[in-house]
Design a protein around this motif. Structure first.
Motif, PDB file in Angstrom:
ATOM      1  N   LEU A   1       0.832  -1.214   0.000  1.00  0.00           N
ATOM      2  CA  LEU A   1       0.000   0.000   0.000  1.00  0.00           C
ATOM      3  C   LEU A   1       0.863   1.258   0.000  1.00  0.00           C
TER       4      LEU A   1
ATOM      5  N   SER B   1       0.753   3.912  -3.109  1.00  0.00           N
ATOM      6  CA  SER B   1       0.295   5.283  -2.880  1.00  0.00           C
ATOM      7  C   SER B   1       1.422   6.292  -2.753  1.00  0.00           C
TER       8      SER B   1
ATOM      9  N   ASP C   1       1.164   7.709   0.842  1.00  0.00           N
ATOM     10  CA  ASP C   1       0.030   8.564   1.194  1.00  0.00           C
ATOM     11  C   ASP C   1      -0.716   7.953   2.391  1.00  0.00           C
TER      12      ASP C   1
ATOM     13  N   PHE D   1      -4.604   7.643   2.292  1.00  0.00           N
ATOM     14  CA  PHE D   1      -5.049   6.550   1.414  1.00  0.00           C
ATOM     15  C   PHE D   1      -4.856   5.196   2.099  1.00  0.00           C
TER      16      PHE D   1
ATOM     17  N   GLU E   1      -7.449   4.642   4.666  1.00  0.00           N
ATOM     18  CA  GLU E   1      -8.740   4.372   4.025  1.00  0.00           C
ATOM     19  C   GLU E   1      -8.792   2.909   3.552  1.00  0.00           C
ATOM     20  N   LEU E   2      -7.698   2.462   2.963  1.00  0.00           N
ATOM     21  CA  LEU E   2      -7.654   1.071   2.470  1.00  0.00           C
ATOM     22  C   LEU E   2      -7.744   0.063   3.611  1.00  0.00           C
TER      23      LEU E   2
ATOM     24  N   VAL F   1     -11.282  -0.146   4.510  1.00  0.00           N
ATOM     25  CA  VAL F   1     -12.004  -0.909   3.479  1.00  0.00           C
ATOM     26  C   VAL F   1     -11.715  -2.400   3.650  1.00  0.00           C
ATOM     27  N   PHE F   2     -10.461  -2.731   3.938  1.00  0.00           N
ATOM     28  CA  PHE F   2     -10.110  -4.150   4.145  1.00  0.00           C
ATOM     29  C   PHE F   2     -10.959  -4.732   5.274  1.00  0.00           C
TER      30      PHE F   2
ATOM     31  N   SER G   1     -14.884  -4.725   4.345  1.00  0.00           N
ATOM     32  CA  SER G   1     -15.317  -5.557   3.212  1.00  0.00           C
ATOM     33  C   SER G   1     -15.027  -7.033   3.450  1.00  0.00           C
TER      34      SER G   1
ATOM     35  N   SER H   1      -7.541  -8.985  -1.492  1.00  0.00           N
ATOM     36  CA  SER H   1      -7.517  -8.136  -0.292  1.00  0.00           C
ATOM     37  C   SER H   1      -6.431  -8.613   0.669  1.00  0.00           C
TER      38      SER H   1
ATOM     39  N   MET I   1      -3.038  -7.805  -0.813  1.00  0.00           N
ATOM     40  CA  MET I   1      -2.623  -6.399  -0.760  1.00  0.00           C
ATOM     41  C   MET I   1      -2.034  -6.003   0.587  1.00  0.00           C
ATOM     42  N   ILE I   2      -2.429  -6.724   1.647  1.00  0.00           N
ATOM     43  CA  ILE I   2      -1.796  -6.428   2.939  1.00  0.00           C
ATOM     44  C   ILE I   2      -0.726  -7.492   3.261  1.00  0.00           C
TER      45      ILE I   2
END
Lengths: 251, 121
Positions: free
Chosen positions: A147, A151, A154, A157, A160-161, A164-165, A168, A198, A201-202
């Motif tokens: 991430l 970004s 950022d 951002f 925020e992600l 969302v993780f 969701s 998801s 991404m982490i």
């Protein structure tokens, strides 16, 4: 993870256990000026109740003679019972050498009361700085490398992600559990396929691996165990995120 | 002039990431969360590029690609895939998609592939 902040002093969450109203008021003013988020508990029971019900704080400041549980007992409970490797400062009226040794066996720092803004701020800043220095850069459950790379660092951002993780994947896991109840293996496969990125991404390899298995021609008898493991892994990630980023108010 | 890109994807993290990166690169991004929404947006708008997942609610990837190819044959398509979908990707290429990107995507790779197709058109 706290290195995301420009300074460890920014927006630190502090839990204060203080029974004296005027000392509370003084400390609240200091916290306000320093932009610290403050939770005030009047005694140890209230503090432990808060810790059991909520996410954790960046620093615990506890009065030595708190009742009915002493500051030492609260510090011991935080570190040994709850297993939180977070800094504790004991506040006390007097600091003779023997007492200082005793305090430092349980806590990372001492603040002498009545609170004086300059020395209180200094001690808190030093303790927060130290705790950040010794905080691990990585943990077992997630990494922000991807991430960050995506970004360009950022922070807004990234935060925020993470939100969302948490939201969701939590929602999709409910659907996954429902799919299991209904033995709808096609739905399970589709959901696992959908949430795999998801976890990726982490950089959570375990979650990603379980999703990959659920998305493949896995034996249906193995599905309940895999879903149980995925639920557990998500719970661990979420717990870690709540611990690292209390400001996100994750559930 | 800003290029208009349609992202068709149902994973919220992937959507946010694509929106962030593509917008940062100076594009105008619209999002459809499923095949039906995508078809609606395609009827109402013209796009310079489409990025689409192949496993979407309501409409299959093949149906969606057929629809795009029939209605806007000159709009380049990039498929967003996962590494386990090789056979599906091959089918998509046979149907005329222009490129594919693996999820989670490399930010630089995404920029390069998108720019290449936008410049081509």
């Amino acid at each position: 993870m706290k290195t995301l902040h420009n300074s460890p002093r920014d927006h630190a969450t502090i839990l204060l256990v203080e029974s004296d109203a005027s000392e509370c008021e003084k400390f609240t003013q200091i916290a306000l000026n320093e932009n610290w988020f403050l939770i005030v508990c009047q005694d140890g029971i209230e503090a432990i109740q808060w810790l059991n019900d909520n996410s954790t704080a960046d620093l615990f400041i506890i009065e030595e003679n708190s009742s009915p549980i002493s500051g030492y007992q609260i510090a011991d409970y935080i570190k040994n019972e709850l297993g939180l490797a977070l800094p504790v400062i004991i506040t006390t009226g007097e600091i003779p050498v023997v007492q200082e040794r005793r305090v430092l066996a349980y806590a990372e720092g001492i603040i002498k009361k009545p609170f004086v803004a300059a020395s209180t701020i200094l001690q808190i800043r030093e303790t927060l700085e130290k705790s950040i220095e010794i905080a691990p850069e990585k943990n077992d459950y997630y990494s922000l490398n991807y991430l960050n790379d995506l970004s360009g660092g950022d922070e807004e951002f990234i935060m925020e992600l993470l939100k969302v993780f948490s939201a969701s994947v939590n929602s999709e896991l409910k659907n996954l559990n429902e799919g299991l109840t209904q033995k709808d293996y096609l739905r399970i496969r589709e959901i696992a396929h959908g949430i795999k990125p998801s976890f990726d991404m982490i950089e959570n390899e375990k979650g990603k691996g379980i999703c990959r298995l659920l998305d493949s021609a896995v034996d249906e008898r193995d599905v309940p165990k895999l879903i149980e493991e995925l639920n557990l892994e998500f719970a661990n990630i979420n717990k870690q995120l709540i611990n690292d980023f209390p400001e996100l108010n994750l559930k | 002039m800003m290029k208009k890109i349609l992202v068709i994807e149902d994973n919220p993290m992937v959507i946010k990431s694509l929106e962030f990166k593509l917008t940062k690169d100076g594009n105008n991004v619209m999002v459809a969360h499923d095949g039906r929404e995508a078809m609606k947006l395609l009827k109402e708008n013209e796009f310079d590029l489409i990025l689409t997942d192949l496993m979407l609610p309501f409409v299959t990837g093949n149906e969606l690609i057929s629809y795009i190819k029939k209605n806007t044959p000159n709009t380049p398509i990039i498929v967003l895939s996962t590494s386990t979908q090789e056979n599906i990707i091959m089918d998509a290429f046979n149907m005329g998609v222009d490129d594919f990107i693996t999820k989670p995507f490399s930010p630089n790779e995404l920029s390069l592939r998108v720019k290449r197709l936008l410049n081509k058109n």
